[in-house]
Design a protein around this motif. Structure first.
Motif, PDB file in Angstrom:
ATOM      1  N   GLY A  98      39.069  21.692  13.071  1.00 60.93           N
ATOM      2  CA  GLY A  98      39.559  22.400  11.890  1.00 60.93           C
ATOM      3  C   GLY A  98      38.454  22.505  10.854  1.00 60.93           C
ATOM      4  O   GLY A  98      37.267  22.307  11.161  1.00 60.93           O
ATOM      5  N   LYS A  99      38.880  22.796   9.644  1.00 66.36           N
ATOM      6  CA  LYS A  99      37.948  22.847   8.530  1.00 66.36           C
ATOM      7  C   LYS A  99      37.199  21.513   8.478  1.00 66.36           C
ATOM      8  O   LYS A  99      37.829  20.459   8.522  1.00 66.36           O
ATOM      9  CB  LYS A  99      38.796  23.033   7.263  1.00 66.36           C
ATOM     10  N   PRO A 100      35.877  21.541   8.410  1.00 65.77           N
ATOM     11  CA  PRO A 100      35.125  20.274   8.447  1.00 65.77           C
ATOM     12  C   PRO A 100      35.495  19.346   7.290  1.00 65.77           C
ATOM     13  O   PRO A 100      35.763  19.812   6.181  1.00 65.77           O
ATOM     14  CB  PRO A 100      33.668  20.735   8.318  1.00 65.77           C
ATOM     15  N   LEU A 105      30.730  17.763   6.907  1.00 66.33           N
ATOM     16  CA  LEU A 105      29.899  18.730   6.165  1.00 66.33           C
ATOM     17  C   LEU A 105      28.548  18.146   5.764  1.00 66.33           C
ATOM     18  O   LEU A 105      27.582  18.881   5.566  1.00 66.33           O
ATOM     19  CB  LEU A 105      30.639  19.218   4.920  1.00 66.33           C
ATOM     20  N   ALA A 106      28.510  16.834   5.668  1.00 68.42           N
ATOM     21  CA  ALA A 106      27.251  16.181   5.283  1.00 68.42           C
ATOM     22  C   ALA A 106      26.269  16.157   6.454  1.00 68.42           C
ATOM     23  O   ALA A 106      25.092  15.847   6.283  1.00 68.42           O
ATOM     24  CB  ALA A 106      27.528  14.762   4.795  1.00 68.42           C
ATOM     25  N   HIS A 107      26.756  16.482   7.656  1.00 69.84           N
ATOM     26  CA  HIS A 107      25.904  16.490   8.845  1.00 69.84           C
ATOM     27  C   HIS A 107      25.641  17.921   9.308  1.00 69.84           C
ATOM     28  O   HIS A 107      26.277  18.872   8.860  1.00 69.84           O
ATOM     29  CB  HIS A 107      26.584  15.730   9.990  1.00 69.84           C
ATOM     30  N   ASP A 127      39.521  22.936  21.231  1.00 67.08           N
ATOM     31  CA  ASP A 127      40.486  23.847  20.623  1.00 67.08           C
ATOM     32  C   ASP A 127      39.806  24.313  19.328  1.00 67.08           C
ATOM     33  O   ASP A 127      39.843  23.601  18.333  1.00 67.08           O
ATOM     34  CB  ASP A 127      41.760  23.034  20.369  1.00 67.08           C
ATOM     35  N   ARG A 128      39.136  25.458  19.375  1.00 62.53           N
ATOM     36  CA  ARG A 128      38.094  25.879  18.442  1.00 62.53           C
ATOM     37  C   ARG A 128      36.874  24.993  18.690  1.00 62.53           C
ATOM     38  O   ARG A 128      36.971  23.991  19.396  1.00 62.53           O
ATOM     39  CB  ARG A 128      38.528  25.830  16.976  1.00 62.53           C
ATOM     40  N   SER A 129      35.745  25.364  18.099  1.00 59.80           N
ATOM     41  CA  SER A 129      34.509  24.733  18.542  1.00 59.80           C
ATOM     42  C   SER A 129      33.369  25.018  17.571  1.00 59.80           C
ATOM     43  O   SER A 129      33.599  25.476  16.450  1.00 59.80           O
ATOM     44  CB  SER A 129      34.134  25.326  19.908  1.00 59.80           C
ATOM     45  N   HIS A 130      32.149  24.815  18.038  1.00 64.11           N
ATOM     46  CA  HIS A 130      30.950  25.172  17.264  1.00 64.11           C
ATOM     47  C   HIS A 130      30.903  26.678  16.979  1.00 64.11           C
ATOM     48  O   HIS A 130      30.160  27.106  16.099  1.00 64.11           O
ATOM     49  CB  HIS A 130      29.684  24.734  17.991  1.00 64.11           C
ATOM     50  N   TYR A 131      31.693  27.466  17.717  1.00 62.62           N
ATOM     51  CA  TYR A 131      31.689  28.906  17.458  1.00 62.62           C
ATOM     52  C   TYR A 131      32.347  29.270  16.126  1.00 62.62           C
ATOM     53  O   TYR A 131      32.110  30.348  15.589  1.00 62.62           O
ATOM     54  CB  TYR A 131      32.300  29.672  18.637  1.00 62.62           C
ATOM     55  N   HIS A 140      33.374  34.541   5.999  1.00 56.51           N
ATOM     56  CA  HIS A 140      33.528  34.133   4.597  1.00 56.51           C
ATOM     57  C   HIS A 140      32.216  33.749   3.933  1.00 56.51           C
ATOM     58  O   HIS A 140      32.229  33.212   2.820  1.00 56.51           O
ATOM     59  CB  HIS A 140      34.515  32.963   4.500  1.00 56.51           C
ATOM     60  N   ASN A 141      31.129  33.975   4.629  1.00 54.96           N
ATOM     61  CA  ASN A 141      29.814  33.599   4.087  1.00 54.96           C
ATOM     62  C   ASN A 141      29.800  32.188   3.509  1.00 54.96           C
ATOM     63  O   ASN A 141      29.372  31.977   2.378  1.00 54.96           O
ATOM     64  CB  ASN A 141      29.371  34.607   3.024  1.00 54.96           C
ATOM     65  N   LEU A 142      30.299  31.250   4.308  1.00 54.79           N
ATOM     66  CA  LEU A 142      30.353  29.860   3.836  1.00 54.79           C
ATOM     67  C   LEU A 142      28.957  29.257   3.755  1.00 54.79           C
ATOM     68  O   LEU A 142      28.741  28.248   3.094  1.00 54.79           O
ATOM     69  CB  LEU A 142      31.254  29.018   4.759  1.00 54.79           C
TER      70      LEU A 142
END
Ligand code: AMP
Ligand code: MG
Length: 277
Positions: A98-100, A105-107, A127-131, A140-142
């Motif tokens: 899911g959302k990190p 996020l620190a990694h 179930d979702r991935s690095h993609y 979303h230009n995160l």
């Protein structure tokens, strides 16, 4: 043509042209598929047991990683429940991304991915991935475009490393039509037993479909390699997407040419010992 061959993404294929209602490689109905699914699930369970047994008894270091990508309500959860659910959980390593978290996020974005890779002899399920780091993150230009833009090559290098280490990647992109997605989300809203699956943010992502389509196209174009190709699974008909992913896993496992590991002890002597014990 086999289902697995029919689903392989080929350079030049366009996401906009995908017929999400099609059943490539299978020309039967839902009721025709049911007995086929039952038989193929058994075959999958058998092959998974061979994979597990070869690691335990013969130190075979190989593994399989199923990567599931798709928009909300594309049926990823159903694949986990019905396809992966047909094999022995002892040999499965499941992770949903899911959302990190703040820690993640620190990694580096591959940090949480590496930690979730299947051990030898196992089937990993993402179930979702690095993609997501080139899908939602791109839409979303995160992170800035030069950062997500560098990730395609980086992901290819990462997957090359996994394959060289004995992992077979089965990458599945599930596509449903906007109409079918609307129907599925409406069902989630109407059914109290499905409210837990509903996320108000799903509608915001849905409204971004044109941007997602671009992001999916780039993902398929740039990361479908000969060593880790993508498969495009039309998923409006859930009975088909389940059969399709079952076939993709079977094809991957059959290519490993597995057989029962021979005993590393003297069977006759052990029988004698057991008789006296
Ligand atoms: P679900 O699969 O329904 O639990 O939803 C998980 C949500 O997390 C989806 O909207 C994903 O797009 C989002 N997500 C997954 N990975 C990332 C990521 N690396 N960055 C931002 N969002 C993500
Ligand atoms: Mg969701």
């Amino acid at each position: 043509m086999s289902i697995a061959a029919a689903l392989r993404f080929n350079p030049g294929d366009k996401v906009a042209d995908i017929d999400t209602n099609a059943t490539p490689g299978f020309d039967g109905s839902k009721s025709d598929a049911a007995p086929v699914q039952a038989e193929r699930s058994e075959r999958l369970a058998h092959l998974q047991e061979l994979l597990f047994a070869n690691n335990k008894a013969a130190d075979d270091q190989r593994s399989v990683l199923l990567v599931l990508q798709g928009m909300d309500a594309a049926g990823k959860g159903g694949i986990v429940k019905h396809v992966v659910g047909a094999v022995n959980p002892m040999g499965v390593r499941y992770t949903s991304f899911g959302k990190p978290t703040e820690e993640e996020l620190a990694h580096h974005y591959l940090w949480r991915i590496r930690r979730a890779l299947p051990p030898a002899g196992h089937i990993g399920v993402f179930d979702r991935s690095h993609y997501e780091d080139v899908l939602i993150v791109r839409v979303h230009n995160l992170v800035p475009p030069d950062v997500w833009g560098a990730r395609y090559d980086e992901i290819n290098a990462f997957e090359r490393e996994l394959v060289d280490g004995g992992m077979t990647l089965v990458k599945v992109a599930m596509f449903i039509s906007l109409d079918e997605q609307k129907k599925q989300l409406a069902e989630r809203l109407d059914d109290p037993t499905k409210h837990w699956k509903y996320n108000p943010g799903d509608i915001d992502e849905r409204l971004q479909w044109p941007k997602y389509q671009e992001a999916y196209q780039a993902m398929l174009d740039r990361t479908s390699t000969d060593y880790a190709p993508w498969h495009v699974v039309p998923s409006d008909r859930r009975w088909y997407s389940r059969l399709a992913v079952t076939e993709l896993l079977i094809t991957a496992l059959e290519a490993m040419d597995l057989s029962w590991p021979p005993a590393d002890f003297d069977i006759k002597a052990e029988k004698k010992r057991l008789a006296k014990a």
